[in-house]
Design a protein around this motif. Structure first.
Motif, PDB file in Angstrom:
ATOM      1  N   VAL A  64      11.045  -4.137 -10.043  1.00  0.00           N
ATOM      2  CA  VAL A  64      10.053  -3.791  -9.048  1.00  0.00           C
ATOM      3  C   VAL A  64       8.752  -4.486  -9.421  1.00  0.00           C
ATOM      4  O   VAL A  64       8.225  -4.287 -10.511  1.00  0.00           O
ATOM      5  CB  VAL A  64       9.827  -2.262  -8.979  1.00  0.00           C
ATOM      6  N   VAL A  65       8.258  -5.305  -8.521  1.00  0.00           N
ATOM      7  CA  VAL A  65       6.994  -6.001  -8.754  1.00  0.00           C
ATOM      8  C   VAL A  65       5.922  -5.227  -8.007  1.00  0.00           C
ATOM      9  O   VAL A  65       5.937  -5.150  -6.785  1.00  0.00           O
ATOM     10  CB  VAL A  65       7.058  -7.464  -8.256  1.00  0.00           C
ATOM     11  N   ARG A  66       5.018  -4.657  -8.748  1.00  0.00           N
ATOM     12  CA  ARG A  66       3.952  -3.870  -8.136  1.00  0.00           C
ATOM     13  C   ARG A  66       2.696  -4.721  -7.998  1.00  0.00           C
ATOM     14  O   ARG A  66       2.464  -5.656  -8.745  1.00  0.00           O
ATOM     15  CB  ARG A  66       3.648  -2.639  -8.970  1.00  0.00           C
ATOM     16  N   ASP A  67       1.879  -4.363  -7.028  1.00  0.00           N
ATOM     17  CA  ASP A  67       0.583  -4.976  -6.782  1.00  0.00           C
ATOM     18  C   ASP A  67       0.674  -6.458  -6.450  1.00  0.00           C
ATOM     19  O   ASP A  67      -0.276  -7.203  -6.646  1.00  0.00           O
ATOM     20  CB  ASP A  67      -0.364  -4.759  -7.963  1.00  0.00           C
ATOM     21  N   GLY A 169     -10.155   4.540   3.931  1.00  0.00           N
ATOM     22  CA  GLY A 169      -9.201   5.365   3.193  1.00  0.00           C
ATOM     23  C   GLY A 169      -8.116   5.937   4.073  1.00  0.00           C
ATOM     24  O   GLY A 169      -6.953   6.050   3.669  1.00  0.00           O
ATOM     25  N   ARG A 170      -8.469   6.318   5.313  1.00  0.00           N
ATOM     26  CA  ARG A 170      -7.465   6.849   6.237  1.00  0.00           C
ATOM     27  C   ARG A 170      -6.396   5.803   6.537  1.00  0.00           C
ATOM     28  O   ARG A 170      -5.210   6.105   6.600  1.00  0.00           O
ATOM     29  CB  ARG A 170      -8.114   7.303   7.541  1.00  0.00           C
ATOM     30  N   SER A 171      -6.821   4.578   6.711  1.00  0.00           N
ATOM     31  CA  SER A 171      -5.855   3.514   7.006  1.00  0.00           C
ATOM     32  C   SER A 171      -5.061   3.130   5.766  1.00  0.00           C
ATOM     33  O   SER A 171      -3.852   2.912   5.838  1.00  0.00           O
ATOM     34  CB  SER A 171      -6.587   2.284   7.545  1.00  0.00           C
ATOM     35  N   LEU A 172      -5.721   3.054   4.615  1.00  0.00           N
ATOM     36  CA  LEU A 172      -5.036   2.663   3.381  1.00  0.00           C
ATOM     37  C   LEU A 172      -4.071   3.739   2.896  1.00  0.00           C
ATOM     38  O   LEU A 172      -3.133   3.440   2.166  1.00  0.00           O
ATOM     39  CB  LEU A 172      -6.058   2.353   2.282  1.00  0.00           C
ATOM     40  N   LYS A 177       3.241   2.298  -1.513  1.00  0.00           N
ATOM     41  CA  LYS A 177       2.741   2.469  -2.876  1.00  0.00           C
ATOM     42  C   LYS A 177       2.934   1.231  -3.739  1.00  0.00           C
ATOM     43  O   LYS A 177       2.296   1.096  -4.771  1.00  0.00           O
ATOM     44  CB  LYS A 177       3.450   3.652  -3.555  1.00  0.00           C
ATOM     45  N   HIS A 178       3.819   0.309  -3.344  1.00  0.00           N
ATOM     46  CA  HIS A 178       4.072  -0.854  -4.189  1.00  0.00           C
ATOM     47  C   HIS A 178       2.951  -1.891  -4.129  1.00  0.00           C
ATOM     48  O   HIS A 178       2.901  -2.793  -4.934  1.00  0.00           O
ATOM     49  CB  HIS A 178       5.406  -1.509  -3.831  1.00  0.00           C
TER      50      HIS A 178
END
Length: 189
Positions: A64-67, A169-172, A177-178
């Motif tokens: 799993v590659v995060r960010d 923040g509402r949109s994000l 989560k990855h």
């Protein structure tokens, strides 16, 4: 005839030899335990499976590659303070310089992060409004920024950082989560 018919049940899969459910009991807290007092709770089973899955992932079973994907909002101050001239900046006011830098930032962002998404929120009059939604198209953002800094737009009122962060923040909050979720604020106060 099947075994289920012999046992008096209507379906084959309903017949279980040895009645396995009779060996299951509940303790005082409602946890499932074996008839012989094994004491394995559902939480213990969950923790054991999670450890096994983590061990499997760490051993190279799943990578799993995060960010790798970035979800970013650019919050731009368009309050009354942005209409002031600054002697240090190039000709024009703070807003025109900020928008020029924001357009350059958008171009560089997509050059370095081609599969990432960017959105723009402007803050003025104590409110925040979404200028562009999260998108992978830099042309949309550059055109919206050019329109926002055009002759018809005015910078007015106060900056509300809280409202800007809430809109972003509402949109994000709905993003996977990855990816990394980020906010960059450009303000002139």
């Amino acid at each position: 005839m099947s075994k289920g018919d012999d046992a008096g049940s209507s379906h084959v899969w309903e017949f279980v030899e040895g009645q396995a459910w009779e060996s299951v009991q509940e303790d005082v807290d409602g946890n499932i335990i074996g008839k012989h007092g094994t004491g394995i709770s559902a939480a213990d089973i969950y923790r054991r499976r999670r450890r096994q899955r983590a061990r499997h992932d760490a051993a190279g079973g799943r990578r799993v590659v995060r960010d790798m994907i970035r979800y970013m909002y650019l919050l731009i101050d368009m309050s009354a303070s942005m209409s002031e001239k600054d002697p240090v900046l190039a000709p024009g006011n703070r807003l025109s310089c900020t928008v020029a830098f924001a357009i350059e930032f958008v171009s560089e962002f997509y050059d370095q992060n081609p599969i990432s998404h960017l959105g723009i929120v402007i803050m003025k009059d104590g409110e925040a409004e979404m200028l562009t939604q999260l998108s992978g198209n830099p042309k949309v953002h550059m055109a919206a920024l050019a329109r926002a800094s055009g002759t018809g737009s005015t910078s007015a009122g106060e900056l509300s950082l809280q409202n800007g962060l809430e809109v972003a923040g509402r949109s994000l909050g709905h993003m996977p989560k990855h990816g990394s979720r980020e906010v960059v604020v450009l303000c002139g106060e």
